[in-house]
Motif scaffolding. Structure first.
Motif, short mmCIF file in Angstrom:
data_model
loop_
_atom_site.label_atom_id
_atom_site.label_comp_id
_atom_site.label_asym_id
_atom_site.label_seq_id
_atom_site.Cartn_x
_atom_site.Cartn_y
_atom_site.Cartn_z
N GLU A 166 -65.01 27.62 31.78
CA GLU A 166 -65.40 26.48 30.94
C GLU A 166 -64.38 25.36 31.10
O GLU A 166 -63.24 25.59 31.45
CB GLU A 166 -65.43 26.89 29.47
N GLY A 167 -64.78 24.14 30.81
CA GLY A 167 -63.84 23.02 30.84
C GLY A 167 -63.56 22.58 32.26
O GLY A 167 -64.42 22.66 33.13
N ALA A 168 -62.32 22.12 32.50
CA ALA A 168 -61.96 21.61 33.82
C ALA A 168 -61.65 22.78 34.76
O ALA A 168 -61.72 23.94 34.36
CB ALA A 168 -60.76 20.70 33.71
N ARG A 169 -61.32 22.44 35.99
CA ARG A 169 -60.94 23.48 36.94
C ARG A 169 -59.53 23.98 36.62
O ARG A 169 -58.66 23.21 36.24
CB ARG A 169 -60.95 22.88 38.34
N ASP A 170 -59.32 25.29 36.80
CA ASP A 170 -58.00 25.88 36.54
C ASP A 170 -57.11 25.81 37.77
O ASP A 170 -57.58 25.92 38.90
CB ASP A 170 -58.16 27.38 36.23
N PHE A 171 -55.82 25.70 37.55
CA PHE A 171 -54.85 26.04 38.59
C PHE A 171 -54.63 27.54 38.49
O PHE A 171 -54.42 28.04 37.38
CB PHE A 171 -53.52 25.34 38.35
N VAL A 172 -54.69 28.24 39.61
CA VAL A 172 -54.53 29.69 39.53
C VAL A 172 -53.27 30.15 40.25
O VAL A 172 -52.78 29.49 41.16
CB VAL A 172 -55.76 30.45 40.08
#
Ligand code: ASP
Length: 586
Positions: free
Chosen positions: A176-182
């Motif tokens: 959900e929301g923006a893209r994550d940094f992983v």
């Protein structure tokens, strides 16, 4: 600021210190020779002090200085003397140091750009040598300002009982929301942490834990495309409170904002106006209106849909704004406005104008369809006076509102109505809970999935999801969203229904947010909160456009750190340790 190496800073000596023996340390800003005298401007964080050397009495010292360059670090011992030619622009301008000893603490390469208020270095170069850029007053002062603001906020929050608690940076990824940094895990191959987009769920858990009032000035990470006011890592003033209604949260943060404006700007902000999301869209075509100026939209369907003009007749919305005193716009200026709305960023198909001439006549770009009486009716509806220009757009409701919103801001700029140094704060309230996305054919949470529907709308969550409003609010300053928050769901079953409305299966919801729903089974109090964008707040309070100037080591437009040259590749050994095979995804 006395230390073992210095008695004073370069910003504090004045006539009160005459004839004192002092030791200063700093960077050489400039070396000047004037007749038999050599002068050095010595700089540190606190200011600049002039050092003077007399070639007649100190030939060796003057010779030694000849080999020095800009930005060398030196220590100087000498006596404070009154200057002959004073510099009224700086606090140390009445005095100089007659130096009798210099120690070179470190040499410096010649910097790649000038360390002056107006530097000759381009953006990229200054980013690569950010530590040199940070020596320049404007950049240095921005960071000092940032510090002052964060201390002001911390003190205030502490004073009203908020506890600062750190939350983890290595968290689970959520789509959900923006893209994550992983972040790959070395100990669990094939599994990944994510960096938090915000501490949202943690602060809610802290409410379940009973902390009652939490805040944190905290880094958040979002892998989004960049703009002037966006960075992949940015800072929020994140807050949460228990046993509150929307009104309580608004009151608390209105108090904080008033305090900030008073302390930092010396401005008394009165009570902050509120507008519903629906009205913000209706009157400003934006959920973050710049309310420094009016130019509210007027709906013109009823006065313009009775003739043969198809464009208007077929439109869901015909809407206008009045530009005061602009009836005399030339053809070229009017064409310029049409071009503006047709730019891809705005995306309108055209613009209709009505000039309300001083002599009471009207001239429009649709004279073929509308006579003087029609145009007079338009002017009356729009409250336009002789000398004004009415700009009209038509089309699907929301799309046209947004396009007109862009034109309104453009006119505000052209007419100088968006004044620097003037601040208009606005609460936008009653946001819709959900937003329909055509592309993926599903609803998304307008704020986030933890936001509570208005209690009176809970019953229609399944039947009319698009009509549910949320207890969600944004704080907007001069057309920029500076913060937002909501009252949260604290009931497990309601949270389940919300996930369902968002298209989650029960398993998916359990997998991603089971920890939160579990926690809700152990006495979750009603709670709500808000987060302020700290970098944005710094920029707005400084009348600056870019948040980058307020971040010590920002990323560039391509989300890169050009100083570190990051991101960068890592060694095969590191990849192996992380269990990552680099394959060719294209
Ligand atoms: N976590 C939210 C955000 O980052 C703010 C809030 O709802 O408190 O926008």
């Amino acid at each position: 600021m006395k230390t073992s190496l210095r008695t004073h800073t370069c910003g504090e000596l004045n006539m009160q210190h005459l004839n004192e023996k002092v030791t200063l340390c700093g960077w050489i800003q400039k070396i000047r020779k004037l007749g038999g005298m050599t002068f050095i401007d010595l700089r540190d964080r606190y200011g600049i002090t002039q050092l003077a050397f007399d070639a007649a009495t100190q030939p060796e010292l003057c010779q030694q200085i000849d080999s020095f360059g800009r930005e060398w670090v030196i220590q100087v011992k000498g006596t404070v003397k009154e200057r002959y030619s004073k510099n009224k622009n700086i606090p140390t301008g009445d005095i100089e140091i007659m130096a009798d000893e210099i120690t070179v603490l470190n040499e410096s390469l010649t910097p790649p750009f000038t360390i002056e208020d107006e530097s000759d270095g381009g953006d990229e170069l200054r980013m690569r040598y950010r530590y040199l850029d940070l020596r320049r007053n404007p950049v240095k002062n921005n960071l000092l300002f940032r510090h002052k603001l964060s201390i002001t906020i911390r003190n205030y929050m502490n004073h009203i009982g908020f506890v600062e608690i750190e939350t983890p940076f290595l968290v689970g990824s959520t789509p959900e929301g923006a893209r994550d940094f992983v972040v790959p895990s070395r100990l669990s191959h094939g599994e990944f942490f994510a960096l938090p987009q915000s501490p949202q769920t943690f602060k809610q858990l802290l409410m379940v834990a009973g902390f009652d009032r939490y805040f944190q000035i905290v880094k958040c990470f979002r892998d989004e495309d960049l703009r002037a006011d966006r960075q992949p890592e940015f800072t929020q003033v994140d807050c949460e409170m228990s046993f509150v209604t929307q009104e309580d949260v608004i009151q608390i943060f209105e108090g904080l904002l008033k305090h900030i404006f008073k302390e930092i700007k010396g401005i008394e902000v009165g009570d902050i106006e509120r507008i519903t999301w629906a009205d913000a869209m209706k009157y400003y075509g934006s959920d973050k209106p710049d309310a420094r100026f009016g130019m509210r939209f007027v709906e013109l369907n009823d006065v313009l849909q009775h003739k043969e003009f198809k464009v208007f007749n077929q439109a869901e919305l015909v809407v206008g704004i009045v530009a005061k005193g602009c009836a005399s716009y030339t053809r070229k200026q009017l064409d310029g406005l049409t071009e503006f709305v047709k730019r891809p960023q705005v995306g309108a198909s055209g613009l209709v104008y009505v000039q309300c001439h001083e002599d009471g006549t009207f001239k429009s770009s649709v004279d073929k369809f509308y006579d003087q009486a029609d145009l007079q009716a338009v002017a009356k509806k729009a409250n336009a006076e002789p000398g004004d220009l009415i700009l009209i757009m038509a089309g699907p409701r929301v799309k046209t509102q947004v396009q007109m919103g862009a034109l309104r801001l453009e006119m505000g700029d052209r007419l100088g109505l968006r004044k620097k140094g003037e601040y208009k704060l606005l609460w936008v309230v009653d946001f819709p809970l959900l937003e329909w996305d055509e592309e993926t054919q599903r609803y998304y949470a307008m704020h986030h999935p933890f936001t509570a529907p208005k209690p009176e709308h809970e019953a229609i969550l399944e039947t009319k999801p698009g009509e549910v409003n949320a207890n969600a609010y944004d704080i907007v300053i001069n057309g920029t969203e500076v913060g937002g928050g909501s009252i949260r769901i604290h009931d497990k079953n309601l949270q389940k229904r919300m996930f369902k409305a968002l298209g989650f299966t029960e398993e998916e919801a359990q997998k991603q947010f089971g920890f939160l729903m579990n926690a809700f089974q152990y006495g979750a109090p009603p709670h709500g909160g808000l987060a302020l964008g700290f970098d944005r707040l710094c920029a707005i309070l400084s009348d600056a456009d870019s948040i980058r100037d307020f971040i010590a080591f920002p990323k560039n437009n391509a989300a890169r750190d050009v100083m570190l040259n990051a991101p960068s590749t890592i060694s095969d050994a590191q990849l192996k340790e992380l269990g990552i095979k680099v394959s060719e995804w294209e």
